[in-house]
Scaffold this active site. Sequence first.
Site, PDB file in Angstrom:
ATOM      1  N   GLN A   1       0.768  -1.238  -0.054  1.00 23.53           N
ATOM      2  CA  GLN A   1      -0.136  -0.045   0.087  1.00 23.53           C
ATOM      3  C   GLN A   1       0.871   1.265  -0.120  1.00 23.53           C
ATOM      4  OE1 GLN A   1      -3.116   0.948  -0.307  1.00 23.53           O
ATOM      5  NE2 GLN A   1      -3.906  -1.065  -0.591  1.00 23.53           N
ATOM      6  N   SER A   2       1.950   1.231  -0.836  1.00 24.20           N
ATOM      7  CA  SER A   2       2.874   2.568  -0.597  1.00 24.20           C
ATOM      8  C   SER A   2       2.484   3.518  -1.278  1.00 24.20           C
ATOM      9  CB  SER A   2       4.187   1.970  -1.380  1.00 24.20           C
ATOM     10  OG  SER A   2       5.214   2.973  -1.732  1.00 24.20           O
ATOM     11  N   ASN A   3       2.224   4.648  -0.442  1.00 28.28           N
ATOM     12  CA  ASN A   3       2.254   6.120  -0.848  1.00 28.28           C
ATOM     13  C   ASN A   3       3.298   6.614  -1.652  1.00 28.28           C
ATOM     14  OD1 ASN A   3      -0.127   6.678   0.744  1.00 28.28           O
ATOM     15  ND2 ASN A   3       1.062   6.179   2.289  1.00 28.28           N
TER      16      ASN A   3
ATOM     17  N   CYS B   1       4.975   4.704  -3.776  1.00 26.35           N
ATOM     18  CA  CYS B   1       4.879   4.103  -5.074  1.00 26.35           C
ATOM     19  C   CYS B   1       3.845   5.137  -5.685  1.00 26.35           C
ATOM     20  CB  CYS B   1       4.549   2.622  -4.935  1.00 26.35           C
ATOM     21  SG  CYS B   1       6.035   1.785  -4.755  1.00 26.35           S
TER      22      CYS B   1
END
Length: 335
Positions: A76-78, A80
Amino acid sequence: MNFTRYPRRAYLEEATPIEFMENLSTFLGMEVNLFVKRDDLLPGAGGGNKTRKLEFCLADALEQGADTIITCGAVQSNHCRLTASWCCKENLDCHLILEERVKGTYHPENNGNNFLFHLLDVNSISVVPGGSDMMAEMRKKGDELKSHGKKPYIVPGGASNPIGALGYVACAEEIMNQLNAGHQDIDHIVVPSGSAGTHAGMVAGMIGTNANIPVSGINVSRPKDVQEGIVYNLAEETAQKLEMKMSIPREAVVCYDQYVGPGYSLPTDSMVEAVRLFAKHEAILLDPVYSGKAAAGLLDLVRSGHFPRGSNVLFLHTGGSPALYAYMPTFRKDN
Ligand SMILES: *Cc1c(COP(=O)(O)O)cnc(C)c1O
């Protein structure tokens, strides 16, 4: 401080607001006056702190003639999401390597940031098991792309190297300009501490501007000593990159690890409470992984009398709210 020696893209239209959280301060009994720096409102799809770091990292990539960005993060990388977002604007290809830190949590049709990776039309997503050597995985992807004639550039996880951390040194200076212009005195700053570029940049910036407002980091994964070492080293390297005359005192780096709970990205009751209180009193959306846990730390430090009565405390809101939609069951009232 002089940032003009480094390539930089101009992704910020203006300074993000600093707001007094009157309702939340009142709810907490006016022990302290809580302020918030709204980096959740930074440009880039969904907002958040990585935009400041990417101003420097993507400028470096473009200067080196790159046409493709490779980066990595959790499922759930912000980071990325924002890298993909600025790659759209810069007409760069974007390849993501996602680390499945909690086994079984990646599904291509997940909500939240994962949905946005697809909407932002990234060129590829590769998922690797938790504990993988992410730099090795990104290099492998880079070699593959080079063999197809591409010019890839690797942005490290969270854009947390001395280049990316310059973005938060610049933020420290932006904060001081705002406080000086508004004659607003701040006694203490609280920030989330993850891949460390935000915390390290703020520490270096507060020393570099000679403002010397203490900065406390709230960890989202690692134990205190480990995180303090990482932040300290990065702050020192960043200060050297900026040719700052002073070195970073080790005691300027302070981390709290008691709000991590069972581990990175895993919900805690105090995170759920903080997300609810910020929404209900201030109409500010936090996230479950970073700003929610950092705000849980902030609330606990206020309630336990850590800050002298009447202090002005500034919370750096680093964004992340798109991840809320991947955690909806955690916030149902009957939970
Ligand atoms: C990445 C991130 C952080 C942590 O910043 P670091 O520079 O990685 O320590 C905090 N909040 C949000 C929403 C993030 O995406």
